[in-house]
Enzyme design. Structure first.
Site, PDB file in Angstrom:
ATOM      1  N   GLU A 225       3.721 -16.329 -21.618  1.00  0.00           N
ATOM      2  CA  GLU A 225       4.910 -17.022 -22.133  1.00  0.00           C
ATOM      3  C   GLU A 225       5.727 -16.083 -22.999  1.00  0.00           C
ATOM      4  OE1 GLU A 225       2.747 -20.148 -23.916  1.00  0.00           O
ATOM      5  OE2 GLU A 225       3.332 -21.622 -22.424  1.00  0.00           O
TER       6      GLU A 225
ATOM      7  N   LYS B 296      14.436 -16.830   0.685  1.00  0.00           N
ATOM      8  CA  LYS B 296      15.194 -17.115   1.911  1.00  0.00           C
ATOM      9  C   LYS B 296      15.628 -15.775   2.523  1.00  0.00           C
ATOM     10  CE  LYS B 296      16.150 -21.719   0.197  1.00  0.00           C
ATOM     11  NZ  LYS B 296      17.121 -22.744  -0.228  1.00  0.00           N
TER      12      LYS B 296
ATOM     13  N   ARG C 213       8.167 -17.144  -2.599  1.00  0.00           N
ATOM     14  CA  ARG C 213       8.766 -18.428  -2.978  1.00  0.00           C
ATOM     15  C   ARG C 213       9.036 -18.415  -4.483  1.00  0.00           C
ATOM     16  NH1 ARG C 213       9.594 -22.610  -0.254  1.00  0.00           N
ATOM     17  NH2 ARG C 213       9.059 -21.350   1.529  1.00  0.00           N
TER      18      ARG C 213
HETATM   19  C1  LIG Z   1      17.029 -23.815  -1.107  1.00  0.00           C
HETATM   20  C2  LIG Z   1      18.095 -24.074  -2.094  1.00  0.00           C
HETATM   21  C3  LIG Z   1      17.795 -24.481  -3.403  1.00  0.00           C
HETATM   22  C4  LIG Z   1      16.426 -24.923  -3.838  1.00  0.00           C
HETATM   23  O1  LIG Z   1      15.442 -23.998  -3.777  1.00  0.00           O
HETATM   24  P1  LIG Z   1      13.903 -24.477  -3.881  1.00  0.00           P
HETATM   25  O2  LIG Z   1      13.194 -23.174  -3.967  1.00  0.00           O
HETATM   26  O3  LIG Z   1      13.619 -25.260  -2.662  1.00  0.00           O
HETATM   27  O4  LIG Z   1      13.755 -25.287  -5.122  1.00  0.00           O
HETATM   28  C5  LIG Z   1      18.842 -24.596  -4.293  1.00  0.00           C
HETATM   29  N1  LIG Z   1      20.112 -24.342  -3.927  1.00  0.00           N
HETATM   30  C6  LIG Z   1      20.440 -23.983  -2.678  1.00  0.00           C
HETATM   31  C7  LIG Z   1      21.864 -23.720  -2.336  1.00  0.00           C
HETATM   32  C8  LIG Z   1      19.450 -23.844  -1.719  1.00  0.00           C
HETATM   33  O5  LIG Z   1      19.787 -23.513  -0.479  1.00  0.00           O
END
Ligand SMILES: *Cc1c(COP(=O)(O)O)cnc(C)c1O
Length: 417
Positions: free
Chosen positions: A58, A230, A236
């Site tokens: 933290e 992504k 992740r």
């Molecule tokens: C995927 C996504 C999120 C959320 O991400 P998580 O890791 O699923 O919480 C937020 N904003 C946008 C534009 C996304 O495409």
């Protein structure tokens, strides 16, 4: 036949080992077209399973609440430095556990409960965390929503009109199902006129921005959030980038404002992924993602599909399947049976419901990581069309699945034996 890529789990937990093997097989034998998914490198995968998962840390590098931080400070500082270099950011926080928490922490860094935020309508490509009524965040801030135009682009004139009318504290751009470039300079100009702060959520396109292939809002906007898993092809997780003036507020908002201990194993994996994204090969990867999306656009259009927003400038396509006598849900199910994973998705002004909308969303980042190029995309478009048309023909769907599996054999998934 893939073998499980683990040693200790099979020796002590058969049920879990079987599930891991099943998932490895599924990922290796099927075509992943979900636009938000990707395959991380073996090094990123390895980092997630390191002893950094044991450590509480933290606070921030050089300023932690517990002892023993020599090495957590090294990996977290490297992750921050590399992200700064990748996006030209003044300040970076790599601790958000994912995209949604990054957005919540960003809102609380710059807003007070009750403040007005101007963001994009979910059905027009926005994300749940941009103020959809089902989220807690929608109860705390007043969200005003802009849409896309009939022609399909973001309606900048509507943003201008709504900004003048509602005087929001924040204007938010960045989407999950929008396939066109974004004019950040134009949004910044509107924000400056009404005295609003600017936030971009680049979760989907961060990899393409890092590769220098799409406009980068980081030098222009006050605060920018992203996922790291992504197009950026990391673990992740989430990340916030901001102007130096907002550094303290942002860090305080993430911890202690919202989260507890950071996940240093994930942060290690982020650092590795950022180094990978800084390499010239990553630019080539980004270019191929976009080329592949363009081939799918052309092929699907020729097969008679209506593409929302008039096509794509990035890695994804939002496709209206209603002209093929199918719903998004039916298309998703048929494609699943054919070994092709996509997600059903609302289209702008969709007459149907979110659980059974008119469209599907597809993307090329995962297939491109496997090394698939233009000739494979032509095949993929044909399979998509065949599966949607054969939605009730189990034999035809099984036949496509075999063909998909055969192609996939030639394009291994990183990290799967
Ligand atoms: C995927 C996504 C999120 C959320 O991400 P998580 O890791 O699923 O919480 C937020 N904003 C946008 C534009 C996304 O495409």
């Amino acid at each position: 036949m893939p073998a499980i890529s683990k040693v200790f789990i099979p020796a002590q937990d058969d049920a879990i080992a079987q599930a891991i093997l099943g998932e490895e097989k599924r990922q290796a034998e099927g075509l992943e077209l979900i636009a938000s998914e990707n395959y991380v490198s073996p090094a990123v995968l390895e980092a997630l399973g390191t002893v950094f998962t044991n450590k509480y840390s933290e606070g921030y590098p050089g300023n932690r609440y517990y002892g023993g931080q020599t090495y957590t400070d090294v990996v977290e500082s490297l992750a921050i430095e590399r992200a700064k270099q990748l996006f030209g950011a003044e300040h970076v926080n790599v601790q958000p556990h994912s995209g949604a928490p990054a957005n919540i922490a960003a809102y609380f860094a710059i807003l007070e409960p009750g403040d007005t935020v101007l963001g994009m309508d979910l059905a027009h490509g926005g994300h749940l965390t941009h103020g959809h009524p089902v989220t807690y965040i929608a109860k705390l801030f007043k969200f005003i929503r802009y849409k896309t135009t009939e022609e399909g682009s973001i309606d900048y004139e509507e943003i201008e009109r709504l900004a003048r009318e509602h005087k929001p504290k924040l204007i938010l751009v960045g989407y999950s199902a929008y396939s066109r470039e974004i004019d950040y300079a134009r949004v910044k100009k509107i924000a400056d006129e009404v005295g609003a702060l600017t936030m971009a959520d680049i979760a989907h396109i961060a990899g393409l921005i890092a590769a220098g292939l799409m406009n980068n809002p980081v030098p222009l906007f006050d605060i920018v959030t992203t996922t790291t898993h992504k197009t950026l092809r990391g673990p992740r997780g989430g990340m916030i980038m901001c102007k130096a003036a907002l550094a303290k507020k942002t860090d305080k908002s993430v911890f202690p404002g919202f989260q507890g201990g950071p996940h240093e194993n994930t942060i290690t994996a982020k650092a590795i992924a950022f180094a990978e994204a800084l390499k010239p090969e990553f630019k080539e990867y980004g270019k191929q993602i976009m080329k592949n999306a363009k081939v799918l656009e052309k092929e699907l259009r020729e097969l008679g599909y209506k593409l929302m927003f008039g096509g794509t400038d990035n890695h994804l396509l939002l496709i209206d399947v209603s002209g093929k006598n199918a719903t998004g849900k039916e298309a998703e199910k048929a494609l699943d049976k054919a070994g092709i994973t996509v997600n059903k998705n609302m289209i702008p002004n969709d007459p149907r419901s979110p659980m059974d909308p008119s469209g599907i969303r597809i993307g090329t980042p995962a297939m491109t990581t496997r090394g698939m190029k233009e000739p494979e995309m032509v095949k993929v478009a044909k399979w998509i069309d065949r599966a949607i048309l054969a939605k009730n023909d189990e034999a035809e769907l099984a036949k496509i699945k075999d063909e998909v599996k055969e192609l996939c054999k030639g394009f291994p998934v990183p990290g799967i034996k």
